[in-house]
Design a protein around this motif. Structure first.
Motif, mmCIF file in Angstrom:
data_model
loop_
_atom_site.group_PDB
_atom_site.id
_atom_site.type_symbol
_atom_site.label_atom_id
_atom_site.label_comp_id
_atom_site.label_asym_id
_atom_site.label_seq_id
_atom_site.Cartn_x
_atom_site.Cartn_y
_atom_site.Cartn_z
ATOM 1 N N ARG A 18 -86.628 -39.432 10.380
ATOM 2 C CA ARG A 18 -87.133 -37.982 10.307
ATOM 3 C C ARG A 18 -88.719 -37.842 10.129
ATOM 4 O O ARG A 18 -89.409 -37.201 10.914
ATOM 5 C CB ARG A 18 -86.570 -37.370 9.103
ATOM 6 C CG ARG A 18 -85.341 -37.042 9.289
ATOM 7 C CD ARG A 18 -84.686 -36.216 8.343
ATOM 8 N NE ARG A 18 -84.674 -36.797 6.744
ATOM 9 C CZ ARG A 18 -84.068 -37.639 6.314
ATOM 10 N NH1 ARG A 18 -82.843 -38.212 6.806
ATOM 11 N NH2 ARG A 18 -84.275 -37.805 5.042
ATOM 12 N N GLN A 19 -89.391 -38.908 9.494
ATOM 13 C CA GLN A 19 -90.822 -38.793 9.223
ATOM 14 C C GLN A 19 -91.468 -39.210 10.737
ATOM 15 O O GLN A 19 -92.513 -38.506 11.105
ATOM 16 C CB GLN A 19 -91.396 -39.742 8.436
ATOM 17 C CG GLN A 19 -92.800 -39.830 8.319
ATOM 18 C CD GLN A 19 -93.711 -38.654 7.406
ATOM 19 O OE1 GLN A 19 -92.712 -37.848 6.940
ATOM 20 N NE2 GLN A 19 -94.754 -38.806 7.536
ATOM 21 N N ARG A 20 -91.012 -40.006 11.600
ATOM 22 C CA ARG A 20 -91.323 -40.256 12.633
ATOM 23 C C ARG A 20 -91.228 -39.038 13.775
ATOM 24 O O ARG A 20 -92.054 -38.693 14.389
ATOM 25 C CB ARG A 20 -90.603 -41.594 13.367
ATOM 26 C CG ARG A 20 -91.189 -42.681 13.046
ATOM 27 C CD ARG A 20 -90.594 -44.031 13.684
ATOM 28 N NE ARG A 20 -89.207 -44.137 13.505
ATOM 29 C CZ ARG A 20 -88.452 -44.877 12.437
ATOM 30 N NH1 ARG A 20 -89.315 -45.525 11.687
ATOM 31 N NH2 ARG A 20 -87.290 -44.738 12.618
ATOM 32 N N LEU A 23 -93.774 -36.308 12.923
ATOM 33 C CA LEU A 23 -94.931 -36.753 13.285
ATOM 34 C C LEU A 23 -95.009 -36.536 14.947
ATOM 35 O O LEU A 23 -96.197 -36.128 15.379
ATOM 36 C CB LEU A 23 -95.356 -38.066 12.854
ATOM 37 C CG LEU A 23 -95.443 -38.249 11.418
ATOM 38 C CD1 LEU A 23 -96.018 -39.753 11.008
ATOM 39 C CD2 LEU A 23 -96.605 -37.158 10.834
ATOM 40 N N ARG A 24 -93.995 -36.873 15.624
ATOM 41 C CA ARG A 24 -94.174 -36.591 17.036
ATOM 42 C C ARG A 24 -94.035 -35.219 17.330
ATOM 43 O O ARG A 24 -94.954 -34.554 18.162
ATOM 44 C CB ARG A 24 -92.656 -37.103 17.427
ATOM 45 C CG ARG A 24 -92.493 -37.003 19.091
ATOM 46 C CD ARG A 24 -91.390 -37.717 19.490
ATOM 47 N NE ARG A 24 -91.008 -37.406 20.850
ATOM 48 C CZ ARG A 24 -89.719 -37.379 21.454
ATOM 49 N NH1 ARG A 24 -88.920 -38.076 21.010
ATOM 50 N NH2 ARG A 24 -89.708 -37.041 22.895
ATOM 51 N N GLY A 45 -97.940 -28.904 9.941
ATOM 52 C CA GLY A 45 -97.860 -29.745 8.802
ATOM 53 C C GLY A 45 -96.428 -30.398 8.815
ATOM 54 O O GLY A 45 -95.443 -29.688 8.814
ATOM 55 N N VAL A 46 -96.639 -31.568 8.187
ATOM 56 C CA VAL A 46 -95.539 -32.483 7.494
ATOM 57 C C VAL A 46 -95.397 -32.125 6.249
ATOM 58 O O VAL A 46 -96.063 -32.420 5.231
ATOM 59 C CB VAL A 46 -95.462 -33.701 8.030
ATOM 60 C CG1 VAL A 46 -94.166 -34.641 7.592
ATOM 61 C CG2 VAL A 46 -95.668 -33.928 9.546
ATOM 62 N N VAL A 57 -91.151 -29.822 8.587
ATOM 63 C CA VAL A 57 -92.297 -29.463 9.519
ATOM 64 C C VAL A 57 -92.484 -27.868 9.468
ATOM 65 O O VAL A 57 -91.495 -27.135 9.576
ATOM 66 C CB VAL A 57 -92.199 -29.763 10.896
ATOM 67 C CG1 VAL A 57 -93.493 -29.464 11.599
ATOM 68 C CG2 VAL A 57 -91.858 -31.434 10.944
ATOM 69 N N VAL A 58 -93.658 -27.378 9.525
ATOM 70 C CA VAL A 58 -94.059 -26.043 9.423
ATOM 71 C C VAL A 58 -95.261 -25.934 10.505
ATOM 72 O O VAL A 58 -95.905 -26.753 10.537
ATOM 73 C CB VAL A 58 -94.510 -25.529 8.015
ATOM 74 C CG1 VAL A 58 -95.928 -26.195 7.657
ATOM 75 C CG2 VAL A 58 -94.780 -23.889 8.124
#
Length: 99
Positions: A18-20, A23-24, A45-46, A57-58
Motif C-alpha cells: 500500500r505504501q508503494r 507513493l506512486r 500527501g501520504v 492518500v490525500v
C-alpha cells in the motif's frame, strides 16, 4: 477560488505494498501540477498516522474557478494519470468548496 480535496485508500496486499502504491500516486499527481491551466496549488500527501480509519492518500488543490476545476477533470494530463493509476485507488472521497 474553489478548493478540491480528494482522499483515497489504495490497493495492496500488505502495508508495504500500500505504501508503494501511495507513493506512486503521489509522484503521478506531482508530475502534472504545473501543467493544468487554472490550477493554483496542488499538494498530495501520504498518511503518517496509520490509524485504521485514515485514508492512505490525500490530494489538496486550489483552482481559480469552478470552470478551471471542470477543465482539470477533463484535461489530458489528468485523464492520463487517472488511467495510469486505474485499480490502485480502491476508495475515493471528495469535497469541493468555496471558502
Amino acid at each position: 477560488m474553489i478548493k478540491h480535496i480528494v482522499m483515497w485508500n489504495v490497493l495492496g496486499i500488505d502495508a508495504a505494498d500500500r505504501q508503494r502504491n501511495a507513493l506512486r500516486i503521489k509522484a503521478a499527481f506531482e508530475g502534472i501540477s504545473q501543467r493544468i491551466p487554472g490550477l493554483l496549488k496542488l499538494e498530495i500527501g501520504v498518511d503518517q498516522s496509520h490509524v485504521d480509519y485514515a485514508c492512505d492518500v490525500v490530494l489538496y488543490s486550489e483552482f481559480e474557478s469552478l470552470q478551471a476545476l471542470a477543465g482539470y477533470a477533463i484535461h489530458p494530463e489528468h485523464t492520463r494519470v487517472r488511467q495510469e493509476l486505474e485499480g490502485l485507488r480502491i476508495t475515493r472521497h471528495q469535497v469541493d468548496y468555496i471558502p
